[in-house]
Write a protein that holds these residues in place. Structure first.
Motif, PDB file in Angstrom:
ATOM      1  N   GLN A   1     -17.556  15.181  34.662  1.00 21.73           N
ATOM      2  CA  GLN A   1     -18.026  15.132  33.278  1.00 21.73           C
ATOM      3  C   GLN A   1     -17.080  14.305  32.417  1.00 21.73           C
ATOM      4  N   LYS A   2     -17.656  13.451  31.588  1.00 20.67           N
ATOM      5  CA  LYS A   2     -16.913  12.739  30.548  1.00 20.67           C
ATOM      6  C   LYS A   2     -17.353  13.260  29.190  1.00 20.67           C
ATOM      7  N   THR A   3     -16.497  13.098  28.191  1.00 24.06           N
ATOM      8  CA  THR A   3     -16.872  13.572  26.859  1.00 24.06           C
ATOM      9  C   THR A   3     -16.394  12.600  25.781  1.00 24.06           C
ATOM     10  N   TRP A   4     -16.876  12.813  24.554  1.00 22.54           N
ATOM     11  CA  TRP A   4     -16.596  11.924  23.421  1.00 22.54           C
ATOM     12  C   TRP A   4     -16.988  10.493  23.762  1.00 22.54           C
ATOM     13  N   THR A   5     -18.095  10.315  24.469  1.00 22.28           N
ATOM     14  CA  THR A   5     -18.541   8.984  24.889  1.00 22.28           C
ATOM     15  C   THR A   5     -19.280   8.326  23.728  1.00 22.28           C
ATOM     16  N   THR A   6     -18.584   7.463  23.018  1.00 24.39           N
ATOM     17  CA  THR A   6     -19.132   6.853  21.805  1.00 24.39           C
ATOM     18  C   THR A   6     -20.327   5.951  22.128  1.00 24.39           C
ATOM     19  N   LEU A   7     -21.436   6.190  21.419  1.00 26.26           N
ATOM     20  CA  LEU A   7     -22.680   5.415  21.542  1.00 26.26           C
ATOM     21  C   LEU A   7     -23.176   5.363  22.988  1.00 26.26           C
ATOM     22  N   GLY A   8     -22.833   6.362  23.777  1.00 25.99           N
ATOM     23  CA  GLY A   8     -23.288   6.404  25.166  1.00 25.99           C
ATOM     24  C   GLY A   8     -24.800   6.531  25.278  1.00 25.99           C
TER      25      GLY A   8
ATOM     26  N   ILE B   1     -20.453   1.653  36.408  1.00 26.42           N
ATOM     27  CA  ILE B   1     -21.602   2.464  36.832  1.00 26.42           C
ATOM     28  C   ILE B   1     -22.811   2.159  35.957  1.00 26.42           C
ATOM     29  N   ASP B   2     -23.936   1.882  36.610  1.00 24.96           N
ATOM     30  CA  ASP B   2     -25.226   1.688  35.936  1.00 24.96           C
ATOM     31  C   ASP B   2     -25.700   3.040  35.409  1.00 24.96           C
ATOM     32  N   MET B   3     -25.918   3.149  34.097  1.00 25.20           N
ATOM     33  CA  MET B   3     -26.296   4.428  33.491  1.00 25.20           C
ATOM     34  C   MET B   3     -27.695   4.890  33.916  1.00 25.20           C
ATOM     35  N   ASN B   4     -28.475   3.988  34.512  1.00 23.20           N
ATOM     36  CA  ASN B   4     -29.808   4.367  34.969  1.00 23.20           C
ATOM     37  C   ASN B   4     -29.789   4.954  36.385  1.00 23.20           C
ATOM     38  N   THR B   5     -28.623   5.085  36.981  1.00 20.31           N
ATOM     39  CA  THR B   5     -28.506   5.661  38.318  1.00 20.31           C
ATOM     40  C   THR B   5     -28.886   7.147  38.291  1.00 20.31           C
ATOM     41  N   PRO B   6     -29.705   7.604  39.236  1.00 19.27           N
ATOM     42  CA  PRO B   6     -30.054   9.032  39.268  1.00 19.27           C
ATOM     43  C   PRO B   6     -28.810   9.915  39.334  1.00 19.27           C
ATOM     44  N   GLY B   7     -28.884  11.047  38.604  1.00 23.87           N
ATOM     45  CA  GLY B   7     -27.766  11.990  38.600  1.00 23.87           C
ATOM     46  C   GLY B   7     -26.915  11.936  37.344  1.00 23.87           C
ATOM     47  N   ILE B   8     -27.195  10.968  36.443  1.00 25.17           N
ATOM     48  CA  ILE B   8     -26.436  10.853  35.185  1.00 25.17           C
ATOM     49  C   ILE B   8     -27.236  11.493  34.048  1.00 25.17           C
ATOM     50  N   THR B   9     -26.591  12.386  33.309  1.00 26.85           N
ATOM     51  CA  THR B   9     -27.214  13.040  32.155  1.00 26.85           C
ATOM     52  C   THR B   9     -26.344  12.810  30.919  1.00 26.85           C
ATOM     53  N   VAL B  10     -26.974  12.382  29.824  1.00 23.11           N
ATOM     54  CA  VAL B  10     -26.272  12.161  28.556  1.00 23.11           C
ATOM     55  C   VAL B  10     -26.729  13.214  27.556  1.00 23.11           C
ATOM     56  N   ARG B  11     -25.776  13.956  26.999  1.00 29.03           N
ATOM     57  CA  ARG B  11     -26.103  15.014  26.039  1.00 29.03           C
ATOM     58  C   ARG B  11     -25.394  14.719  24.713  1.00 29.03           C
ATOM     59  N   PRO B  12     -26.116  14.796  23.588  1.00 27.22           N
ATOM     60  CA  PRO B  12     -25.511  14.445  22.286  1.00 27.22           C
ATOM     61  C   PRO B  12     -24.502  15.480  21.810  1.00 27.22           C
ATOM     62  N   ILE B  13     -23.491  15.004  21.098  1.00 31.99           N
ATOM     63  CA  ILE B  13     -22.558  15.849  20.351  1.00 31.99           C
ATOM     64  C   ILE B  13     -22.711  15.464  18.883  1.00 31.99           C
TER      65      ILE B  13
ATOM     66  N   VAL C   1     -21.281  13.031  29.021  1.00 32.87           N
ATOM     67  CA  VAL C   1     -21.956  12.351  30.132  1.00 32.87           C
ATOM     68  C   VAL C   1     -21.614  13.109  31.420  1.00 32.87           C
ATOM     69  N   TRP C   2     -22.656  13.562  32.098  1.00 33.00           N
ATOM     70  CA  TRP C   2     -22.476  14.335  33.326  1.00 33.00           C
ATOM     71  C   TRP C   2     -22.866  13.490  34.536  1.00 33.00           C
ATOM     72  N   PHE C   3     -22.094  13.635  35.622  1.00 31.54           N
ATOM     73  CA  PHE C   3     -22.371  12.927  36.881  1.00 31.54           C
ATOM     74  C   PHE C   3     -22.579  13.981  37.984  1.00 31.54           C
ATOM     75  N   GLU C   4     -23.740  13.945  38.611  1.00 36.78           N
ATOM     76  CA  GLU C   4     -24.047  14.895  39.676  1.00 36.78           C
ATOM     77  C   GLU C   4     -24.519  14.114  40.911  1.00 36.78           C
ATOM     78  N   ASN C   5     -23.608  13.973  41.872  1.00 39.46           N
ATOM     79  CA  ASN C   5     -23.891  13.234  43.111  1.00 39.46           C
ATOM     80  C   ASN C   5     -24.444  11.835  42.812  1.00 39.46           C
ATOM     81  N   VAL C   6     -23.785  11.137  41.920  1.00 34.63           N
ATOM     82  CA  VAL C   6     -24.201   9.786  41.521  1.00 34.63           C
ATOM     83  C   VAL C   6     -23.680   8.779  42.552  1.00 34.63           C
ATOM     84  N   GLU C   7     -24.575   7.985  43.115  1.00 35.03           N
ATOM     85  CA  GLU C   7     -24.201   7.004  44.136  1.00 35.03           C
ATOM     86  C   GLU C   7     -23.878   5.658  43.475  1.00 35.03           C
TER      87      GLU C   7
END
Length: 399
Positions: free
Chosen positions: A156-163, A190-202, A214-220
């Motif tokens: 997980q990443k956080t404080w991702t500006t304009l992600g 990393i291509d943000m359109n890769t399956p397994g990436i979730t972006v949640r607003p703060i 930004v969450w990464f779950e088994n992102v290839e």
């Protein structure tokens, strides 16, 4: 270094000013100068106009598609853009990951990514900060396990500006959990359109959506997206941070805010009924921040000149970050004080361009409280100012 502008520099200023006057859309100029809310399309319109002129990558060398401007020309152009009300271009591609790609990526990576950054086809965000790894960035825990010709990324990443606008993210990932923490990190694109990436607003304290989780779950991720050598990412990360901190100084935009502060103080009455700008104590505070801003500008010119000589920013980058962010905060504080209680309401709906509803106080007071709250972050992001002081201590004093 001679800090006086030459006749050629002043001629360039005229050329830059004429271009900005002709290509910056009037509504976009008004939005910026009035402190209104900007959308992705607003940033993109200005990006495209600069790209068509060949000026979007102002700090890039010509061999990579930049205009080849010298330090003075870069400074002049940024100053003219800020003064005219042009929006800030997203720095994550042009000013942060691009220098890393130029310095450490393979020729094939350079040929693929750099043109797309210039055109705006790739909108980048930064995957550095993590929960529990704020100022101690090297303690990050997002993992990338190599399996054949791919990395499998989880974390997980956080404080991702304009992600939420981005379609690419540059990430620091842990590729060796057994090594010393700075030596087990790699730098992945990393291509943000890769399956397994979730972006949640703060949603921030000013009510705006600027940052994300930004969450990464088994992102290839293809191994070909690795920059440089595996487990050497800390070196590239520090190089990038030097460029980020230099940009945080925002000298040109602080000069515009100083100009705005004087305009507000000229319209607001002081305790004796005369314009606040004539109040000796308030004028003294304006003069103090103006002097500090002039000193910051000189340091910024020195750093830009060093960059043009292909020397990475040294401790000056930390100094620019500290003083630049503190000056930005002081300017927002003074604008709030100038307007008094009329600056306090957070008028969220009125932040949209063209809003014609009822206002509390003068229209120029609408963005002030939001700007004040938003700028509380500047002494924290990009490496907190406390960390920057430690860096200066180690690099200059040796302890």
């Amino acid at each position: 270094m001679d800090l006086n502008f030459t006749a050629a520099d002043e001629a360039f200023r005229g050329e830059a000013r004429a271009f900005i006057d002709s290509k910056l859309p009037a509504d976009l100029r008004d939005k910026v100068l009035e402190g209104k809310r900007l959308q992705k399309d607003d940033y993109f319109r200005w990006h495209v106009a600069l790209h068509e002129q060949g000026w979007v990558a102002a700090n890039w060398p010509q061999e990579f598609g930049g205009p080849g401007w010298n330090a003075a020309q870069q400074h002049i152009f940024e100053e003219e853009c800020a003064d005219a009300g042009a929006p800030i271009l997203s720095p994550f591609g042009l000013r942060m990951v691009a220098p890393v790609i130029m310095a450490f990526a393979s020729p094939a990576q350079q040929q693929y990514y750099l043109p797309r950054i210039r055109s705006g086809e790739h909108w980048w965000c930064q995957g550095y900060s993590e929960p529990g790894s704020g100022s101690d960035l090297a303690s990050l825990r997002t993992r990338a396990e190599r399996v054949g010709d791919k990395y499998i990324v989880n974390g997980q990443k956080t404080w991702t500006t304009l992600g939420h606008h981005a379609n690419w993210i540059f990430c620091l990932v842990r590729t060796n959990a057994e090594a010393r923490k700075q030596e087990g990190i790699s730098f992945l694109l990393i291509d943000m359109n890769t399956p397994g990436i979730t972006v949640r607003p703060i949603i921030m304290i000013d009510g705006e959506h600027e940052v994300n989780e930004v969450w990464f779950e088994n992102v290839e991720v293809p191994v070909g997206n690795l920059i440089g050598e595996e487990n050497k990412g800390w070196t590239y990360a520090k190089y990038l941070l030097g460029h980020e901190r230099t940009n945080i100084a925002e000298v040109g935009r602080s000069k515009r805010r100083l100009k705005r502060l004087k305009e507000i103080a000229a319209q607001q009455p002081g305790s004796d009924g005369r314009p606040l700008l004539q109040d000796v104590r308030f004028r003294d505070r304006i003069a103090q921040v103006e002097i500090e801003l002039m000193a910051l500008e000189i340091t910024n010119l020195r750093v830009i000149a060093a960059d043009m000589e292909k020397r990475a920013p040294g401790p000056e980058a930390s100094l620019l970050k500290i003083r630049g962010s503190e000056i930005q905060q002081t300017l927002t504080e003074l604008m709030m004080q100038a307007l008094g209680h009329d600056a306090l309401p957070l008028q969220h709906a009125a932040m949209d361009y063209g809003y014609d509803g009822e206002l509390t106080g003068p229209d120029y007071g609408v963005p002030l409280s939001g700007q004040y709250f938003n700028f509380r972050k500047t002494t924290i992001y990009g490496g907190s100012n406390e960390i920057q002081r430690n860096i200066i201590s180690k690099m200059i004093l040796g302890f």
